[in-house]
Design an enzyme around this catalytic site. Structure first.
Site, mmCIF file in Angstrom:
data_model
loop_
_atom_site.group_PDB
_atom_site.id
_atom_site.type_symbol
_atom_site.label_atom_id
_atom_site.label_comp_id
_atom_site.label_asym_id
_atom_site.label_seq_id
_atom_site.Cartn_x
_atom_site.Cartn_y
_atom_site.Cartn_z
ATOM 1 N N LYS A 107 18.836 -21.201 16.517
ATOM 2 C CA LYS A 107 19.495 -20.093 17.221
ATOM 3 C C LYS A 107 20.984 -20.374 17.353
ATOM 4 C CE LYS A 107 19.193 -17.490 21.596
ATOM 5 N NZ LYS A 107 18.439 -17.370 22.877
ATOM 6 N N SER A 110 16.831 -12.685 23.552
ATOM 7 C CA SER A 110 18.050 -12.881 22.791
ATOM 8 C C SER A 110 17.828 -13.722 21.532
ATOM 9 C CB SER A 110 19.087 -13.596 23.672
ATOM 10 O OG SER A 110 18.626 -14.903 24.043
ATOM 11 N N SER A 139 13.731 -14.452 26.740
ATOM 12 C CA SER A 139 14.260 -14.476 25.376
ATOM 13 C C SER A 139 13.429 -15.222 24.352
ATOM 14 C CB SER A 139 15.682 -15.060 25.387
ATOM 15 O OG SER A 139 16.535 -14.231 26.127
#
Length: 442
Positions: A77, A146, A170
């Site tokens: 990420k 996210s 997330s």
């Protein structure tokens, strides 16, 4: 053979790599072939390093076995610092940012032999401004946020595992929307060093894979806990079914999956019982939001004060709300959270795990945003280990997951029970879910 290698789960691929039945180069090439085929539709990546990844894979093939993750390709990420790739945190403010070191989680994965093939899309500073990523099950829908790129990359067979983080929902929500397993461990169980901070009391590092044993493999490395490699569970778990006081926001497909799970697990021998809903839990969603807003306004003080014009209206609103909360209010909010956490900790004297909605329902259309994290906020606030388990489908044919919650610092048993639960849920799965528990690929 190579056309199917990218679909191998992490644990199966790891075993083949350890036995030298598969080379790291073969697996990395298969993953890049899938990326080249699908990235123009899915938009899961912000940066890729094909040549460097192949060179690393070749070196692994020619040398001794490095560790449990030897030769496994992973996505990271874009909230995690990486020494060899740009780290932009989903913001134009950091367009040219190149950290000089790896986040701790990335360093541990590399040391265990993993091959970092690229950085995955995150929303702006891991908040609510959606990025370009689309849901692999249907590109008209969001993958969630996210950790959107990480969830989509795993769900679309681009990598067997990807690192993510959760401050509200997330990991759990994107995993549910994309039909994969998402794991948020106990708060603090995996180091956050080198991960852009959003809320100090809430930020938790975790990840995505295609099965519970797959996420446990990576967790064993990141948490330095070899027990996680053995998920054998012989007992009949005591499962508390927790609807939550947000139940009125749950869509029909989530309510149906919840009822089906209760019936299926009861038939499998689990002791299943409805958990009474404490009235004070109606305040937890707002309590989490206030703590997150205050701490975000502190963590992103530089961006808020020096680069406000480059922030989206969504994150500006969060930071402005947080700046209006004074320290005294924040301390009181933390005390309320601690009181509620202590009461919930007591539930695990009666239940081994809880089962709750992972999200309100199927993924919404991409132009409507990344979805609402309301069904994860309380568990993140309490710092409990959670997994999203793919189980059902909704009216649009999209995945619907359920959230399994365990006792703090009891991640081993939580993962073991999650594997037991998921195996039995998949045995009663709907016909359109394959034998691995995954939805048909694009």
């Amino acid at each position: 053979m190579s056309t199917a290698l990218n679909r191998l789960g992490a644990l199966e691929a790891a075993h083949k790599l350890q036995r030298r039945e598969l080379t790291a180069v073969q697996l990395v090439r298969a993953c890049f072939a899938r990326i080249e085929q699908r990235e123009n539709t899915i938009h899961a990546w912000t940066a890729l390093q094909k040549q460097a990844a192949l060179e690393h894979a070749e070196a692994l093939d020619q040398g001794a076995l490095r560790g449990l993750l030897h030769g496994l390709p992973i996505g990271v990420k874009d909230l995690f610092d990486t020494v060899d790739l740009p780290t932009r945190y989903g913001s134009a403010i950091y367009e040219r940012h190149q950290p000089g070191l790896d986040a701790a989680a990335v360093a541990l994965c590399r040391h265990a032999g993993a091959v970092v093939i690229g950085k995955t899309v995150t929303t702006e500073f891991a908040t609510y401004q959606a990025g370009p990523t689309r849901n692999p099950r249907n590109a008209a829908y969001t993958p969630g946020g996210s950790s959107s790129g990480s969830a989509a990359a795993v769900a679309d067979d681009m990598v067997p595992f990807a690192l993510g983080s959760q401050t509200a929902g997330s990991i759990i929500r994107p995993a549910s929307y994309c039909g994969i397993v998402g794991y948020k461990p106990t708060f603090g169980a995996i180091s956050r060093a080198g991960v852009k901070s959003l809320a100090e009391s809430l930020d938790t590092v975790g990840g995505f894979a295609r099965s519970v044993p797959d996420v446990a493999l990576f967790a064993s490395v990141l948490m330095r806990d070899p027990r996680l490699l053995n998920l054998a569970y012989d007992a009949k778990p005591r499962i508390g079914m927790y609807r939550s006081l947000q139940w009125r926001h749950a869509q029909a497909e989530t309510k149906e999956a919840f009822a089906q799970a209760a019936a299926t697990l009861s038939r499998a021998g689990a002791h299943v019982e409805e958990v009474p809903l404490p009235p004070e839990h109606c305040l937890l969603v707002q309590l989490h939001a206030d703590i997150m807003a205050f701490e975000s306004s502190q963590a992103l003080a530089y961006e808020r004060l020096e680069h406000a014009a480059q922030l989206s209206p969504k994150i500006q609103a969060i930071l402005e709300a947080g700046a209006r909360i004074c320290a005294e209010e924040h301390i009181a909010n933390l005390a309320r959270a601690a009181e509620s956490r202590a009461r919930v900790d007591g539930w695990f004297d009666k239940y081994d795990v809880l089962l709750a909605p992972a999200a309100s329902g199927e993924a919404p259309f991409a132009d409507l945003g990344t979805g609402d994290p309301q069904f994860s906020r309380a568990w993140t606030l309490f710092g409990l280990p959670c997994l999203s388990l793919p189980f059902a489908t909704g009216p649009q044919g999209l995945p619907v997951g359920l959230q399994l919650i365990g006792k703090r610092h009891d991640d081993h048993r939580t993962l073991a029970i999650a594997a037991w639960v998921h195996e039995r849920l998949l045995a009663a799965r709907e016909p359109d879910i394959g034998a691995s528990g995954m939805w048909p690929r694009g």
